[in-house]
Design a protein around this motif. Sequence first.
Motif, PDB file in Angstrom:
ATOM      1  N   ALA A  41       0.832  -1.205   0.000  1.00  0.00           N
ATOM      2  CA  ALA A  41       0.000   0.000   0.000  1.00  0.00           C
ATOM      3  C   ALA A  41       0.869   1.258   0.000  1.00  0.00           C
ATOM      4  CB  ALA A  41      -0.934   0.001   1.208  1.00  0.00           C
ATOM      5  N   PHE A  42       1.971   1.236   0.751  1.00  0.00           N
ATOM      6  CA  PHE A  42       2.873   2.387   0.754  1.00  0.00           C
ATOM      7  C   PHE A  42       3.431   2.627  -0.641  1.00  0.00           C
ATOM      8  CE2 PHE A  42       6.937   4.510   1.171  1.00  0.00           C
ATOM      9  CZ  PHE A  42       6.618   5.555   2.020  1.00  0.00           C
ATOM     10  N   SER A  43       3.842   1.572  -1.305  1.00  0.00           N
ATOM     11  CA  SER A  43       4.408   1.739  -2.646  1.00  0.00           C
ATOM     12  C   SER A  43       3.351   2.220  -3.641  1.00  0.00           C
ATOM     13  CB  SER A  43       5.064   0.449  -3.130  1.00  0.00           C
ATOM     14  OG  SER A  43       4.114  -0.583  -3.248  1.00  0.00           O
ATOM     15  N   VAL A  44       2.135   1.715  -3.527  1.00  0.00           N
ATOM     16  CA  VAL A  44       1.065   2.159  -4.428  1.00  0.00           C
ATOM     17  C   VAL A  44       0.702   3.615  -4.159  1.00  0.00           C
ATOM     18  CG1 VAL A  44      -1.366   1.811  -5.027  1.00  0.00           C
ATOM     19  CG2 VAL A  44       0.157  -0.146  -4.848  1.00  0.00           C
ATOM     20  N   LEU A  45       0.624   4.003  -2.898  1.00  0.00           N
ATOM     21  CA  LEU A  45       0.330   5.397  -2.570  1.00  0.00           C
ATOM     22  C   LEU A  45       1.432   6.329  -3.054  1.00  0.00           C
ATOM     23  CD1 LEU A  45      -1.123   5.040   1.036  1.00  0.00           C
ATOM     24  CD2 LEU A  45      -2.352   5.669  -1.045  1.00  0.00           C
ATOM     25  N   PHE A  46       2.680   5.900  -2.928  1.00  0.00           N
ATOM     26  CA  PHE A  46       3.792   6.704  -3.410  1.00  0.00           C
ATOM     27  C   PHE A  46       3.735   6.833  -4.931  1.00  0.00           C
ATOM     28  CE2 PHE A  46       8.218   7.432  -4.641  1.00  0.00           C
ATOM     29  CZ  PHE A  46       8.508   8.531  -3.849  1.00  0.00           C
ATOM     30  N   LEU A  47       3.389   5.756  -5.607  1.00  0.00           N
ATOM     31  CA  LEU A  47       3.249   5.777  -7.055  1.00  0.00           C
ATOM     32  C   LEU A  47       2.120   6.720  -7.474  1.00  0.00           C
ATOM     33  CD1 LEU A  47       4.069   4.484  -9.821  1.00  0.00           C
ATOM     34  CD2 LEU A  47       2.228   2.874  -9.408  1.00  0.00           C
ATOM     35  N   LEU A  48       0.988   6.665  -6.798  1.00  0.00           N
ATOM     36  CA  LEU A  48      -0.136   7.543  -7.121  1.00  0.00           C
ATOM     37  C   LEU A  48       0.190   9.012  -6.855  1.00  0.00           C
ATOM     38  CD1 LEU A  48      -3.138   5.429  -5.790  1.00  0.00           C
ATOM     39  CD2 LEU A  48      -2.503   5.864  -8.171  1.00  0.00           C
ATOM     40  N   LEU A  49       0.915   9.283  -5.769  1.00  0.00           N
ATOM     41  CA  LEU A  49       1.336  10.653  -5.483  1.00  0.00           C
ATOM     42  C   LEU A  49       2.263  11.157  -6.586  1.00  0.00           C
ATOM     43  CD1 LEU A  49       1.649  13.112  -3.529  1.00  0.00           C
ATOM     44  CD2 LEU A  49       3.669  11.929  -2.674  1.00  0.00           C
ATOM     45  N   SER A  50       3.219  10.341  -6.979  1.00  0.00           N
ATOM     46  CA  SER A  50       4.153  10.732  -8.041  1.00  0.00           C
ATOM     47  C   SER A  50       3.410  10.973  -9.349  1.00  0.00           C
ATOM     48  CB  SER A  50       5.215   9.647  -8.244  1.00  0.00           C
ATOM     49  OG  SER A  50       5.967   9.469  -7.082  1.00  0.00           O
ATOM     50  N   TYR A  51       2.477  10.088  -9.661  1.00  0.00           N
ATOM     51  CA  TYR A  51       1.701  10.242 -10.888  1.00  0.00           C
ATOM     52  C   TYR A  51       0.873  11.532 -10.860  1.00  0.00           C
ATOM     53  CZ  TYR A  51      -1.597   9.401 -14.631  1.00  0.00           C
ATOM     54  OH  TYR A  51      -2.354   9.530 -15.750  1.00  0.00           O
ATOM     55  N   ALA A  52       0.252  11.828  -9.717  1.00  0.00           N
ATOM     56  CA  ALA A  52      -0.578  13.027  -9.612  1.00  0.00           C
ATOM     57  C   ALA A  52       0.257  14.295  -9.803  1.00  0.00           C
ATOM     58  CB  ALA A  52      -1.292  13.063  -8.260  1.00  0.00           C
ATOM     59  N   VAL A  53       1.434  14.334  -9.209  1.00  0.00           N
ATOM     60  CA  VAL A  53       2.300  15.502  -9.363  1.00  0.00           C
ATOM     61  C   VAL A  53       2.741  15.640 -10.815  1.00  0.00           C
ATOM     62  CG1 VAL A  53       4.543  16.475  -8.735  1.00  0.00           C
ATOM     63  CG2 VAL A  53       3.065  15.521  -6.973  1.00  0.00           C
ATOM     64  N   MET A  54       3.148  14.538 -11.424  1.00  0.00           N
ATOM     65  CA  MET A  54       3.608  14.595 -12.815  1.00  0.00           C
ATOM     66  C   MET A  54       2.461  14.940 -13.769  1.00  0.00           C
ATOM     67  SD  MET A  54       6.787  14.252 -12.900  1.00  0.00           S
ATOM     68  CE  MET A  54       6.949  15.031 -11.320  1.00  0.00           C
ATOM     69  N   TYR A  55       1.262  14.476 -13.485  1.00  0.00           N
ATOM     70  CA  TYR A  55       0.110  14.803 -14.316  1.00  0.00           C
ATOM     71  C   TYR A  55      -0.214  16.298 -14.221  1.00  0.00           C
ATOM     72  CZ  TYR A  55      -4.517  14.621 -16.404  1.00  0.00           C
ATOM     73  OH  TYR A  55      -5.605  14.841 -17.210  1.00  0.00           O
ATOM     74  N   ALA A  56      -0.132  16.850 -12.993  1.00  0.00           N
ATOM     75  CA  ALA A  56      -0.372  18.279 -12.817  1.00  0.00           C
ATOM     76  C   ALA A  56       0.685  19.093 -13.555  1.00  0.00           C
ATOM     77  CB  ALA A  56      -0.385  18.632 -11.331  1.00  0.00           C
ATOM     78  N   CYS A  57       1.923  18.657 -13.502  1.00  0.00           N
ATOM     79  CA  CYS A  57       2.984  19.349 -14.243  1.00  0.00           C
ATOM     80  C   CYS A  57       2.725  19.273 -15.743  1.00  0.00           C
ATOM     81  CB  CYS A  57       4.349  18.743 -13.922  1.00  0.00           C
ATOM     82  SG  CYS A  57       4.959  19.152 -12.285  1.00  0.00           S
ATOM     83  N   TYR A  58       2.283  18.121 -16.212  1.00  0.00           N
ATOM     84  CA  TYR A  58       1.998  17.955 -17.639  1.00  0.00           C
ATOM     85  C   TYR A  58       0.852  18.865 -18.080  1.00  0.00           C
ATOM     86  CZ  TYR A  58       0.583  15.771 -22.004  1.00  0.00           C
ATOM     87  OH  TYR A  58       0.249  15.550 -23.312  1.00  0.00           O
ATOM     88  N   LYS A  59      -0.200  18.951 -17.270  1.00  0.00           N
ATOM     89  CA  LYS A  59      -1.347  19.793 -17.617  1.00  0.00           C
ATOM     90  C   LYS A  59      -0.968  21.274 -17.656  1.00  0.00           C
ATOM     91  CE  LYS A  59      -5.171  18.117 -18.146  1.00  0.00           C
ATOM     92  NZ  LYS A  59      -5.752  17.922 -19.463  1.00  0.00           N
ATOM     93  N   HIS A  60       0.011  21.673 -16.843  1.00  0.00           N
ATOM     94  CA  HIS A  60       0.461  23.061 -16.813  1.00  0.00           C
ATOM     95  C   HIS A  60       1.647  23.286 -17.729  1.00  0.00           C
ATOM     96  CE1 HIS A  60      -2.289  23.125 -13.550  1.00  0.00           C
ATOM     97  NE2 HIS A  60      -1.911  24.283 -13.061  1.00  0.00           N
ATOM     98  N   ARG A  61       1.967  22.283 -18.528  1.00  0.00           N
ATOM     99  CA  ARG A  61       3.078  22.320 -19.489  1.00  0.00           C
ATOM    100  C   ARG A  61       4.416  22.632 -18.820  1.00  0.00           C
ATOM    101  NH1 ARG A  61       1.027  23.554 -25.221  1.00  0.00           N
ATOM    102  NH2 ARG A  61      -1.161  23.042 -24.985  1.00  0.00           N
ATOM    103  N   ILE A  62       4.629  21.974 -17.686  1.00  0.00           N
ATOM    104  CA  ILE A  62       5.915  22.084 -16.984  1.00  0.00           C
ATOM    105  C   ILE A  62       6.682  20.804 -17.261  1.00  0.00           C
ATOM    106  CG2 ILE A  62       7.037  22.271 -14.738  1.00  0.00           C
ATOM    107  CD1 ILE A  62       4.485  23.706 -13.766  1.00  0.00           C
ATOM    108  N   PHE A  63       7.810  20.928 -17.915  1.00  0.00           N
ATOM    109  CA  PHE A  63       8.616  19.778 -18.267  1.00  0.00           C
ATOM    110  C   PHE A  63      10.021  19.967 -17.725  1.00  0.00           C
ATOM    111  CE2 PHE A  63       5.425  20.177 -21.618  1.00  0.00           C
ATOM    112  CZ  PHE A  63       4.831  18.928 -21.518  1.00  0.00           C
ATOM    113  N   TRP A  64      10.557  18.922 -17.117  1.00  0.00           N
ATOM    114  CA  TRP A  64      11.916  18.945 -16.596  1.00  0.00           C
ATOM    115  C   TRP A  64      12.809  18.190 -17.558  1.00  0.00           C
ATOM    116  CZ3 TRP A  64       9.976  16.943 -11.295  1.00  0.00           C
ATOM    117  CH2 TRP A  64       9.351  17.996 -10.623  1.00  0.00           C
ATOM    118  N   LYS A  65      13.866  18.815 -17.965  1.00  0.00           N
ATOM    119  CA  LYS A  65      14.811  18.152 -18.851  1.00  0.00           C
ATOM    120  C   LYS A  65      16.024  17.752 -18.026  1.00  0.00           C
ATOM    121  CE  LYS A  65      13.363  20.515 -22.992  1.00  0.00           C
ATOM    122  NZ  LYS A  65      13.780  21.295 -24.154  1.00  0.00           N
ATOM    123  N   VAL A  66      16.361  16.498 -18.115  1.00  0.00           N
ATOM    124  CA  VAL A  66      17.503  15.983 -17.345  1.00  0.00           C
ATOM    125  C   VAL A  66      18.505  15.421 -18.310  1.00  0.00           C
ATOM    126  CG1 VAL A  66      18.241  14.352 -15.590  1.00  0.00           C
ATOM    127  CG2 VAL A  66      16.016  15.442 -15.424  1.00  0.00           C
TER     128      VAL A  66
END
Length: 66
Positions: A41-66
């Motif tokens: 459950a911890f790993s799934v919650l961490f995955l969902l949190l990461s996905y939500a942050v990345m989705y919000a960045c994508y919707k606001h057209r924020i891209f990180w180049k590494v």
Amino acid sequence: MFAGVVARILIMIPVGETSLKGVIFSKALQPLLGNYMGSFAFSVLFLLLSYAVMYACYKHRIFWKV
């Protein structure tokens, strides 16, 4: 990169004699779900949190180049 940084931060934040990650697992997830399912459950919650942050960045057209 985001998940690695956040995971490291969760380990580095001290809460009592353990880390924030340890507190989240041992106080919230382990009593409810046990050792194995609490860890899952911890790993799934961490995955969902990461996905939500990345989705919000994508919707606001924020891209990180590494």
